[in-house]
Motif scaffolding. Sequence first.
Motif, PDB file in Angstrom:
ATOM      1  N   ILE A 182       0.883   4.125  -2.921  1.00  9.39           N
ATOM      2  CA  ILE A 182       0.644   5.546  -2.609  1.00  9.39           C
ATOM      3  C   ILE A 182       1.815   6.405  -3.063  1.00  9.39           C
ATOM      4  O   ILE A 182       1.627   7.449  -3.688  1.00  9.39           O
ATOM      5  N   ASN A 183       3.046   5.972  -2.751  1.00 10.91           N
ATOM      6  CA  ASN A 183       4.225   6.738  -3.156  1.00 10.91           C
ATOM      7  C   ASN A 183       4.325   6.861  -4.673  1.00 10.91           C
ATOM      8  O   ASN A 183       4.670   7.922  -5.192  1.00 10.91           O
ATOM      9  N   VAL A 215       1.310   9.282  -5.914  1.00 10.39           N
ATOM     10  CA  VAL A 215       1.591  10.676  -5.561  1.00 10.39           C
ATOM     11  C   VAL A 215       2.827  11.172  -6.306  1.00 10.39           C
ATOM     12  O   VAL A 215       2.857  12.304  -6.810  1.00 10.39           O
ATOM     13  N   ARG A 262       0.837  -1.204   0.000  1.00  9.01           N
ATOM     14  CA  ARG A 262       0.000   0.000   0.000  1.00  9.01           C
ATOM     15  C   ARG A 262       0.872   1.254   0.000  1.00  9.01           C
ATOM     16  O   ARG A 262       0.583   2.218  -0.713  1.00  9.01           O
ATOM     17  N   SER A 263       1.938   1.242   0.786  1.00  8.23           N
ATOM     18  CA  SER A 263       2.852   2.382   0.844  1.00  8.23           C
ATOM     19  C   SER A 263       3.510   2.632  -0.508  1.00  8.23           C
ATOM     20  O   SER A 263       3.616   3.774  -0.958  1.00  8.23           O
TER      21      SER A 263
END
Length: 130
Positions: free
Chosen positions: A105-106, A109, A101-102
Amino acid sequence: MPDRIKGTLLGFLASFGGVAGWIILNFVGFIAGIAGAGMGILFAIVYTKLNPLDDSKYKYVMACVITVIDIVIAELICLAIEGAIYGYTFAEALNNDVAVRSIIINVVVGIILSGISLGGYIRRQIKNNN
């Protein structure tokens, strides 16, 4: 080797300077949109140096594609480095929902921020060339 191929390959290699910047900024605690744009900008600069007469939009399209590819590569390298630091394998990290998930997201974004920065650069270059 044709100039377009040479420019593309060397530009792609140059874009790894932005990957290094992304990795460094990631460990400082930033989502590095500027470093992401740097990937595409480095590609465009090297490509232009090797193909100064190419007025096509090819270098800008490739800069965008390479930026997305490089962002994913940079995030995966960051994951591998973190695994080495904290003692888990790359495969174990990819099985961890929080880590995946991280990364997602990274990447999302980062692509948005890089797109804004790179888009501004491309717009300025096109305007200066006209």
